[in-house]
Design a protein around this motif. Structure first.
Motif, short mmCIF file in Angstrom:
data_model
loop_
_atom_site.label_atom_id
_atom_site.label_comp_id
_atom_site.label_asym_id
_atom_site.label_seq_id
_atom_site.Cartn_x
_atom_site.Cartn_y
_atom_site.Cartn_z
N ASP A 165 0.81 -1.23 0.00
CA ASP A 165 0.00 0.00 0.00
C ASP A 165 0.84 1.27 0.00
OD1 ASP A 165 -2.49 -1.28 -0.02
OD2 ASP A 165 -2.30 -1.74 2.11
N GLY A 223 -3.47 8.41 3.55
CA GLY A 223 -3.38 7.46 2.44
C GLY A 223 -1.96 7.00 2.16
N ARG A 237 -1.11 1.43 9.22
CA ARG A 237 -2.32 0.89 8.59
C ARG A 237 -3.46 1.92 8.64
NH1 ARG A 237 -3.77 -1.15 4.62
NH2 ARG A 237 -2.11 -2.68 4.81
N LYS A 238 -3.59 2.58 9.79
CA LYS A 238 -4.65 3.57 9.97
C LYS A 238 -4.43 4.76 9.02
CE LYS A 238 -6.58 6.19 13.69
NZ LYS A 238 -6.17 6.70 15.00
N ASP A 280 -5.51 3.57 5.53
CA ASP A 280 -6.93 3.30 5.31
C ASP A 280 -7.83 4.49 5.61
OD1 ASP A 280 -6.15 0.82 4.61
OD2 ASP A 280 -6.86 -0.20 6.43
N SER A 281 -7.52 5.26 6.64
CA SER A 281 -8.47 6.32 7.01
C SER A 281 -7.76 7.61 7.34
CB SER A 281 -9.32 5.85 8.20
OG SER A 281 -8.46 5.47 9.26
N GLY A 282 -6.51 7.75 6.85
CA GLY A 282 -5.78 9.00 7.06
C GLY A 282 -5.33 9.56 5.73
#
Ligand code: ANZ
Length: 842
Positions: A666, A725, A717-718, A721-723
């Motif tokens: 990612d 990127g 990971r955070k 997924d929800s920060g």
């Protein structure tokens, strides 16, 4: 998501590493600071087991850490490959011990490579190779020249199953053999010894150098093993004997309280006293008694709760201070090879003597008033409630008065405290020539001969006239003869004696028939100096290279089991001091720091065949992968603690590794991206890890580092997924840091991540990254806003805010305006950055 396939990652990297040799140590050209990280080398008893896996995983964390910190690290491995198990297995299966040994080494080597320990495979040694044991023989000859290797006849520990002698260190507390489990018996044999007792004081005193870097438990065990006692030797004249008998005592102050003498039944002294003066009847009883005594172990003899036995020898000693006649007894609680094998018995003040006196009706005389106050000694009893000394009479109570007090019934010593009385009596004895200060050690000389095949031959030739001739150095090694035609089955003498062509040699002096010494050396000789050989394992001109040794040794970090807390470490310390004295090394302690890892248990108990609770390492590796097993070892807890395999989760470790590995997929930015442009919140987590991990590793808090890595993985990971990127530079920075951190514990996963992140192998040789300190301080702090002492609000401010700015900011808050209303603010208390309080006029 991509699949994390540990098996294909392993089979990709293992051959690449084999080619790249990322862990080769360049002794010569490399100018970086050095670290020598050493794992205790294994005995090739079979394939690697869970205990090896733990030890080598932890040692590897340390080696990899120092490499990453920019050190030139030496992390070698070899095999301690002589010894009884090979020989016993060979006898059982009709093989040559060589075959069993080298097959097992091959298997362990394959497993270690799979396990990805970062050893330098170009400097491997095996102690059973002639290239190695030649130097054991060299060491023996050096010790022989110095008088530190000698032969004597004495009562030795005999293992009736393995049919060989054992060092005292190899006899367990219950009197059984550490090796075979058989009850050890005593046997009189002529054997080779190393004079370790000459080094007792230094072995003890130098422990101070190790405080703080060796486990205190190990230091204490070494200290107790050496067991130094300070006191005096006192000479007692013996009726009917021209020579006096000397006894060692730690309490010469109690000399006036001696009421009899006891000699060890198995001492030469007892034999002689009985032979020259006892009656026929006593002689016979003594012989029977001696036979009994020889059946019991030293530990049994020293047990305090054992009924006392003994025989009056009908001989008398004379107390040098008052001329009293003391009957001489033989009793097994006195040991032949401690002190002088004889004691002055003071039953009033020594429990063993008291038990004996009470058993045989011998007099008890109190010479220390333990109720009399002594400066610096706090009385245990209430002074108003003091008993009378008569009430404490040991003869009646059965309890010896071992405590401090003042001397009585002791002529010139009367009134003195114990320490003053000791000083005074030694003075008196010295003047009279009947005593002197003395020290004694529990430590005995190191018995090194073994009556077995699979070991280093002792390089000595015995002339038919009893003369000893060292094999000349240029004739080394004395090779072990082939096993063909030899009967290895233990029979009490060395199998080498049966090798006719080998054992029969001409006397080096006159060519007359002579015999090689047929015993082999204790394998603890092999392991007492191997750490020096790793610096030049292929050198066939000398045991070790003093130049390299001076650069690299002592070992900076030694890692191994607490099972070696006494023997191996004591012997290695001893040999190091000998080599120092011979001018070969410039240091006196071999291992500057020591880490003892715990054991791997299963459901609370040690793994064993009989319990059927063995967890096979190879099964664990097949099921969870190498990295997951290694990570589990590091994550289980502090390294010194035992790991119960039933309580840990290698499957959980594998899951975490997969999660870490998948982060790479990612990361969408290039390696050239500027991290400074990245998300600050994530960067702060990364840099906190970079800042803290080194200190934690150096404090052996490996489990904490793994926990922090887990936090970092979660934060990355955070952010993906929800920060900000996966393209955010901070994500790349975090994931690269995860790989660098993981490379200490999970080398395959880390290497694979590193390549996928766009770098060349090996990650093992990339340096650690320094933390950016501006990311380590707190960004904001919470300031409390009060009106008349009541909290009205909380605001986030810079930690550097000044009082005026804090006040101005707070005044603008709606909450503050509302609670002040139209009242007048008379005082403002501003304690930047934490607090501001507006005080109003009521
Ligand atoms: C008289 C005495 C009086 C002792 C007293 C003790 C207390 P450590 O500390 O172990 O060195 N001893 C000496 N040689 C011995 C031997 N070969 N076998 C068994 N015991 C022996 O103990 C030293 C003391 O152990 C010595 O001091 C001696 O007993 C005894 F109130 O001498 B003592």
């Amino acid at each position: 998501a991509e699949r994390y396939d540990f098996a294909s990652i392993q089979s990709k990297w293992q051959p690449r590493w084999e080619e790249l040799k990322p862990y080769r140590t360049d002794l010569e050209g490399d100018k970086r600071p050095r670290k020598y990280v050493l794992d205790m080398f294994p005995y090739p008893s079979g394939d690697l087991h869970m205990g090896h896996a733990e030890a080598y995983a932890l040692g590897d964390v340390i080696a990899r850490y120092w490499r990453q910190q920019g050190f030139n690290v030496l992390h070698p491995i070899g095999w301690d490959s002589f010894g009884l198990p090979a020989e016993n297995a060979a006898i059982k299966r009709g093989l040559d011990p060589r075959q069993w040994t080298y097959d097992n080494i091959e298997q362990q080597r394959t497993s270690m490579k799979r396990y990805a320990t970062s050893f330098d495979w170009d400097r491997v040694l095996h102690t059973s190779d002639p290239e190695y044991y030649k130097w054991n023989q060299w060491l023996f000859l050096k010790m022989y020249e110095k008088g530190l290797a000698y032969r004597k006849a004495s009562w030795v520990n005999w293992d009736p199953v393995d049919q060989t002698v054992l060092a005292n260190e190899q006899v367990l507390a219950d009197g059984t053999s550490e090796r075979s489990g058989a009850v050890v018996v005593k046997k009189k044999l002529t054997q080779w010894y190393f004079r370790i007792t000459d080094y007792a004081d230094r072995l003890l005193d130098d422990l101070k150098q190790l405080e703080g870097t060796w486990p205190s438990k190990v230091i204490a065990m070494q200290r107790n093993w050496i067991g130094r006692s300070v006191g005096a030797d006192v000479d007692f004249a013996i009726e009917g004997r021209s020579e006096p008998v000397t006894v060692f005592t730690t309490r010469p102050d109690t000399l006036y309280g001696a009421t009899f003498m006891v000699v060890a039944p198995d001492s030469d002294l007892a034999q002689e006293l009985v032979a020259n003066g006892s009656s026929e009847e006593v002689r016979e009883r003594f012989t029977t008694y001696l036979a009994d005594v020889q059946k019991s172990s030293e530990t049994e003899r020293q047990a305090t709760d054992r009924p006392k036995t003994g025989i009056f020898l009908e001989r008398y000693a004379i107390n040098p201070v008052n001329g009293e006649r003391l009957p001489i007894w033989a009793a097994d609680y006195v040991l032949a090879d401690y002190g002088h094998g004889a004691v002055m018995a003071v039953p009033a003040h020594d429990q063993r003597d008291l038990d004996f006196a009470r058993a045989f009706g011998l007099p008890v005389r109190v010479v220390v008033d333990t109720l009399a106050p002594v400066t610096g000694v706090i009385p245990v009893l209430d002074p108003d409630d003091l008993p009378e000394l008569e009430d404490l009479n040991p003869g009646t109570t059965g309890i010896a008065l071992a405590g401090e007090g003042r001397l009585i019934n002791s002529g010139p010593l009367d009134g003195l405290s114990k320490s003053n009385a000791i000083r005074k009596i030694i003075e008196i004895l010295e003047q009279a020539g009947t005593g002197r200060p003395a020290k004694n050690y529990r430590l005995r000389d190191w018995l090194i001969s073994r009556q077995r095949y699979w070991g280093t031959p002792i390089p000595i030739i015995h002339g038919s006239d009893g003369s000893e001739h060292p094999v000349p150095e240029e004739q080394l090694p004395v090779l072990l003869p082939p096993t063909e035609g030899l009967n290895l089955t233990p029979k009490g003498t060395s199998p080498l004696g049966g090798a006719e062509d080998w054992v029969n040699v001409p006397n080096p002096v006159d060519g007359s028939p002579a015999l090689r010494d047929a015993d082999t050396m204790d394998t603890f000789v092999d392991s007492s100096w191997y750490f020096l050989r790793f610096l030049s394992p292929q050198d066939d001109t000398k045991a070790f290279d003093p130049r390299e040794v001076d650069k690299w040794a002592p070992v900076d970090q030694y890692v191994g089991g607490v099972t070696h807390a006494i023997l191996h470490l004591l012997y290695a310390r001893f040999i190091t001091k000998v080599l120092f004295d011979l001018g070969y090394v410039s240091f006196t302690e071999p291992f500057s720091a020591l880490l003892n890892q715990g054991m791997v248990l299963m459901e609370g108990s040690a793994m064993s065949k009989s319990k059927g609770n063995i967890v096979k390492l190879s099964d664990q590796l097949d099921e969870h992968g190498v990295d997951a097993v290694r990570l589990t070892m590091a994550f289980a807890g502090p390294p010194e603690d035992d790991i119960d395999w039933a309580d840990v989760s290698p499957a959980g470790s594998a899951k975490f590794l997969a999660r870490a590995w998948r982060l790479v997929g990612d990361v969408t930015s290039a390696p050239t991206v500027n991290w400074r442009d990245g998300d600050r919140a994530l960067r702060r987590v990364t840099h906190r890890f970079l800042a803290e991990a080194p200190g934690l590793i150096e404090a052996f808090k490996f489990n904490v580092v793994v926990a922090r890595l887990m936090e970092l993985v979660n934060a990355a990971r955070k952010a993906i997924d929800s920060g900000p990127g996966g393209g955010d530079p901070a994500v790349r920075e975090a994931v690269e840091t995860v790989a660098l951190g993981l490379s200490l514990f999970a080398p395959y996963t880390a290497e694979d991540m590193w390549e996928r992140l766009g770098y060349e192998p090996s990650i093992a040789n990339y340096g650690w990254r320094g933390a950016d300190s501006s990311l380590l301080t707190e960004e904001t702090v919470t300031a409390v806003v009060q009106v008349d002492g009541k909290v009205r609000d909380r605001i986030e401010v810079s930690p550097k805010i000044d009082g005026a700015t804090l006040e101005a900011t707070a005044r603008e808050l709606a909450s503050v305006k509302r609670s002040i209303g139209d009242r007048e603010v008379v005082t403002v208390v501003a304690r930047a950055p934490r607090l501001v309080n507006f005080v109003t006029k009521p």
